[in-house]
Design an enzyme around this catalytic site. Structure first.
Site, PDB file in Angstrom:
ATOM      1  N   GLU A 176       0.824  -1.321   0.049  1.00  0.00           N
ATOM      2  CA  GLU A 176       0.004  -0.304  -0.246  1.00  0.00           C
ATOM      3  C   GLU A 176       1.228   1.198   0.353  1.00  0.00           C
ATOM      4  OE1 GLU A 176      -3.575  -0.373   2.404  1.00  0.00           O
ATOM      5  OE2 GLU A 176      -2.886  -2.113   3.280  1.00  0.00           O
ATOM      6  N   TYR A 228       3.086  -4.294  -8.793  1.00  0.00           N
ATOM      7  CA  TYR A 228       1.791  -5.126  -8.558  1.00  0.00           C
ATOM      8  C   TYR A 228       1.697  -5.638 -10.214  1.00  0.00           C
ATOM      9  CZ  TYR A 228      -0.568  -2.251  -5.422  1.00  0.00           C
ATOM     10  OH  TYR A 228      -0.978  -1.664  -3.975  1.00  0.00           O
ATOM     11  N   VAL A 245     -11.730   3.910 -15.133  1.00  0.00           N
ATOM     12  CA  VAL A 245     -12.864   3.591 -14.260  1.00  0.00           C
ATOM     13  C   VAL A 245     -12.238   3.990 -12.780  1.00  0.00           C
ATOM     14  CG1 VAL A 245     -13.630   0.710 -13.089  1.00  0.00           C
ATOM     15  CG2 VAL A 245     -12.882   1.204 -16.143  1.00  0.00           C
ATOM     16  N   ARG A 262      -6.033  13.374  -9.332  1.00  0.00           N
ATOM     17  CA  ARG A 262      -6.359  13.003 -10.380  1.00  0.00           C
ATOM     18  C   ARG A 262      -7.564  12.735 -10.945  1.00  0.00           C
ATOM     19  NH1 ARG A 262      -7.810   6.387  -8.863  1.00  0.00           N
ATOM     20  NH2 ARG A 262      -9.476   7.177  -6.959  1.00  0.00           N
ATOM     21  N   TYR A 320      -6.527   5.061 -21.164  1.00  0.00           N
ATOM     22  CA  TYR A 320      -7.363   5.154 -20.989  1.00  0.00           C
ATOM     23  C   TYR A 320      -6.547   5.571 -19.449  1.00  0.00           C
ATOM     24  CZ  TYR A 320      -8.561   2.241 -16.155  1.00  0.00           C
ATOM     25  OH  TYR A 320      -9.274   1.600 -15.119  1.00  0.00           O
ATOM     26  N   ASN A 343      -4.485   6.881  -7.416  1.00  0.00           N
ATOM     27  CA  ASN A 343      -5.306   8.092  -5.454  1.00  0.00           C
ATOM     28  C   ASN A 343      -3.998   8.224  -4.907  1.00  0.00           C
ATOM     29  OD1 ASN A 343      -4.507   5.928  -4.505  1.00  0.00           O
ATOM     30  ND2 ASN A 343      -5.903   4.554  -4.428  1.00  0.00           N
ATOM     31  N   TYR A 385       4.734   3.934  -7.104  1.00  0.00           N
ATOM     32  CA  TYR A 385       3.526   3.183  -6.740  1.00  0.00           C
ATOM     33  C   TYR A 385       2.566   3.676  -7.928  1.00  0.00           C
ATOM     34  CZ  TYR A 385      -1.056   2.780  -4.237  1.00  0.00           C
ATOM     35  OH  TYR A 385      -2.213   1.832  -4.446  1.00  0.00           O
ATOM     36  N   GLU A 438      -1.814  -1.585 -10.781  1.00  0.00           N
ATOM     37  CA  GLU A 438      -2.791  -2.796 -11.731  1.00  0.00           C
ATOM     38  C   GLU A 438      -3.330  -1.883 -13.146  1.00  0.00           C
ATOM     39  OE1 GLU A 438      -3.691  -2.307  -9.475  1.00  0.00           O
ATOM     40  OE2 GLU A 438      -5.719  -2.139  -9.300  1.00  0.00           O
ATOM     41  N   LYS A 439      -3.875  -0.948 -12.511  1.00  0.00           N
ATOM     42  CA  LYS A 439      -4.075  -0.010 -13.238  1.00  0.00           C
ATOM     43  C   LYS A 439      -3.362   0.027 -14.325  1.00  0.00           C
ATOM     44  CE  LYS A 439      -6.480   3.478 -10.004  1.00  0.00           C
ATOM     45  NZ  LYS A 439      -6.129   1.975  -8.298  1.00  0.00           N
TER      46      LYS A 439
END
Ligand SMILES: *[C@@H]1O[C@H](CO)[C@@H](O)[C@H](O)[C@H]1NC(C)=O
Ligand SMILES: *[C@@H]1O[C@H](CO)[C@@H](O)[C@H](O)[C@H]1NC(C)=O
Ligand SMILES: *[C@@H]1O[C@H](CO)[C@@H](O)[C@H](O)[C@H]1NC(C)=O
Ligand SMILES: *[C@@H]1O[C@H](CO)[C@@H](O)[C@H](O)[C@H]1NC(C)=O
Ligand SMILES: *[C@@H]1O[C@H](CO)[C@@H](O)[C@H](O)[C@H]1NC(C)=O
Ligand SMILES: *[C@@H]1O[C@H](CO)[C@@H](O)[C@H](O)[C@H]1NC(C)=O
Length: 364
Positions: free
Chosen positions: A135, A166, A193, A203, A242, A247, A253, A256-257
Site C-alpha cells: 500500500e 503490481y 474506471v 487525479r 485509459y 489515487n 506506486y 494494476e491500473k
C-alpha cells in the site's frame, strides 16, 4: 494505415510458423519450447544461480499472518509446484519460527491491531524479519514503534530489499509468438474506471479539467456504473485511451491500473502517479502518456484527440507489444517465493533503524 497492415502481416506469418512448429514438434522439443520458459524468464531477471552447491539448502520463509486474513494453500512444495522456484519452503505455522530464515509480517494487520509482533520470542541467529506492504504510505500508519526491528522490506518500491511490483513487462521470446493486434474497434476517446472518487486526489482535478476539454467515459462505483471483472478489459479495449491514474502520487506506486487495465485492456494509458522518470524505468518508450508531459491538461486533451485521428501514430503506442509481455502479480505466494530467488544477495546484516522514514520517503 501502413502500421496496421504490417501488424496483420506479422500475425499471419507467425501463425504459419506456429502451425509448422506443431507439426515438426517432437516431444522433447515441445517440452523445451514450452515448459521451462517461465523459469528462464525468472532466472533472467534474478541473477541468483542455483548451481552453487552452498545455496541448495532449503530456505524457510514463515508468513506470520496472511494478508487481509485470506489464507491460501501451502500444501506440497508450493514454490516449486506453482512457480518453479526450488529450495524454497513457504510455511505459515508459527511453531516453525525457530527454523525460519525469514519471518514475514504484513503491515495491514499490524496497523489494524489484529496482529502483534512476537517481540517476546528470541530470534535465532541470522533470522531476518521482513516488513511487507503493497500500500501507499498514506495507509502505513504509525511506524515509529518499529524502529530497529526489521531487517528487510518487501514492497512495490524498487529500492526495497525484495521488490514486489503490481506488474512488470517481461521480454517475449521471439519464436512462435503471436504478435498482438492493436484493438481497432474503438467507441470512446478516453475512459476511466473509478470507485473511490475523492475531490482532494490530484487525479480528480485532472479528470475534471480533461472532461471539460474532451469527452471522458466514466465507469465504476462513483458514477453508479460498475463493471464486472469479466467486463472490465473488453470495455477498456473499446477506448483509445485509459486514465491509469493512481489515487496516491508517490514513489514507484504504479498499480494494476497500468499493467492490467490499460496494457491488457488494449488502450493507451494516460498515467498520473510518480514522476515521468519513474514510469520510464518500468515501461518502454511510447507505451504510455504522462500527464506531466504537457503544459496543461487542456494541451493533453488536444493531443489525445489528434492522436486518435492519426491511426499510424496511434498504433506506434502498441509496438512495444512485439517485444514485451505483461506479467501481473496477484498471488501472495508468488511474492513470498520470490524472496528465495534473492535470498543469497541480501546484505549479511541490516537493520531498519528508522522504518518510518524509509517507508514514507517522498523523493524518487
Ligand atoms: C558458492 O557461493 C559462496 C558464496 O556465496 C562461495 O563462497 C562458494 O565458493 C560458492 N561455491 C561454488 C561451488 O561456486
Ligand atoms: C528441501 O525440500 C524438499 C521439498 O519439500 C525436500 O524434498 C528436501 O528433502 C529438502 N531438502 C533438504 C536438504 O532439507
Ligand atoms: C509471547 O507472547 C504471546 C502473547 O503476545 C504469548 O501468547 C506467547 O505464549 C509468548 N511466548 C513466549 C515464549 O513467551
Ligand atoms: C465492435 O464493438 C461493438 C460494440 O460497440 C460490437 O457490437 C461489434 O460487434 C464490434 N465489432 C467487432 C468487429 O468486433
Ligand atoms: C463531463 O463532461 C460532460 C460533457 O461536457 C458533462 O455532461 C458531465 O457533467 C461532466 N462530468 C463531470 C463529473 O463533470
Ligand atoms: C535483524 O535485526 C535484529 C534486530 O535489530 C538484529 O539484532 C539482527 O542482527 C539483524 N539480523 C540480520 C541478519 O540482519
Amino acid at each position: 494505415m501502413m502500421g496496421c497492415v504490417n501488424i496483420k502481416r506479422t500475425v499471419l506469418s507467425s501463425r504459419k510458423k506456429r502451425l509448422l512448429l506443431s507439426f515438426l514438434c517432437v516431444l522433447p522439443l515441445c517440452l523445451f519450447n514450452g515448459w521451462p520458459r517461465r523459469f528462464q524468464a525468472l532466472k533472467a531477471i534474478n541473477p541468483f544461480t542455483f548451481r552453487n552447491g552452498s545455496s541448495s539448502r532449503n530456505i524457510t520463509i514463515l508468513l506470520w499472518h496472511w494478508p487481509f486474513r485470506r489464507a491460501l494453500s501451502l500444501r506440497g512444495d508450493v514454490c516449486w509446484d506453482l512457480y518453479r522456484i526450488p529450495h524454497c519452503r513457504l510455511v505459515d505455522q508459527r511453531s516453525l519460527f525457530p527454523s525460519a530464515d525469514v519471518v514475514v509480517f504484513h503491515n495491514r494487520e499490524l496497523v489494524l491491531g489484529q496482529q502483534k509482533l512476537p517481540l517476546n520470542l528470541s530470534r535465532p541467529q541470522g533470522q531476518r524479519w521482513a516488513w511487507m506492504s503493497l500500500e501507499a504510505p498514506v495507509h502505513n500508519d504509525n511506524l515509529w514503534q518499529y524502529a530497529n526491528i526489521f531487517n528487510m522490506t518487501i514492497t512495490y518500491r524498487r529500492d526495497a530489499d525484495i521488490t514486489i511490483p503490481y506488474g512488470e513487462l517481461l521480454p517475449k521470446e521471439t519464436e512462435g509468438h503471436l504478435v498482438e493486434e492493436v484493438p481497432l474497434n474503438k467507441s470512446f476517446l478516453v475512459c476511466w474506471v473509478v470507485s473511490n472518487y475523492r475531490t482532494h486526489h490530484r487525479r480528480s482535478k485532472v479528470y475534471k479539467e480533461l472532461n471539460a476539454t474532451v469527452p471522458v467515459k466514466v465507469y465504476g462505483r462513483w458514477t453508479n456504473n460498475p463493471l464486472s471483472s469479466q467486463a472490465l478489459l473488453p470495455t477498456i479495449s473499446r477506448c483509445y485511451f485509459y486514465l491509469a491514474v493512481e489515487n496516491s502520487v508517490t514513489k514507484d506506486y504504479v498499480t494494476e491500473k497500468l499493467w492490467r487495465n490499460a496494457f491488457q485492456g488494449g488502450a493507451v494509458p494516460v498515467v498520473l502517479g510518480p514522476p515521468l522518470d519513474n514510469y520510464k524505468a518500468v515501461a518502454p518508450p511510447n507505451s504510455f502518456i504522462h500527464v506531466d508531459e504537457f503544459a496543461s491538461v487542456k494541451e493533453l486533451g488536444k493531443y489525445l484527440q489528434e492522436l486518435a485521428r492519426d491511426k499510424e501514430h496511434y498504433n506506434e503506442y502498441f509496438t512495444w507489444k512485439h517485444q514485451w509481455k505483461v506479467k501481473l502479480y496477484t498471488d501472495w505466494r508468488e511474492r513470498l517465493c520470490k524472496i528465495c530467488l534473492q535470498y543469497n544477495n541480501l546484505p549479511q546484516e541490516k537493520v531498519y533503524s528508522n522504518l518510518e522514514a524509509w517507508a514514507n520517503a517522498k523523493s524518487t
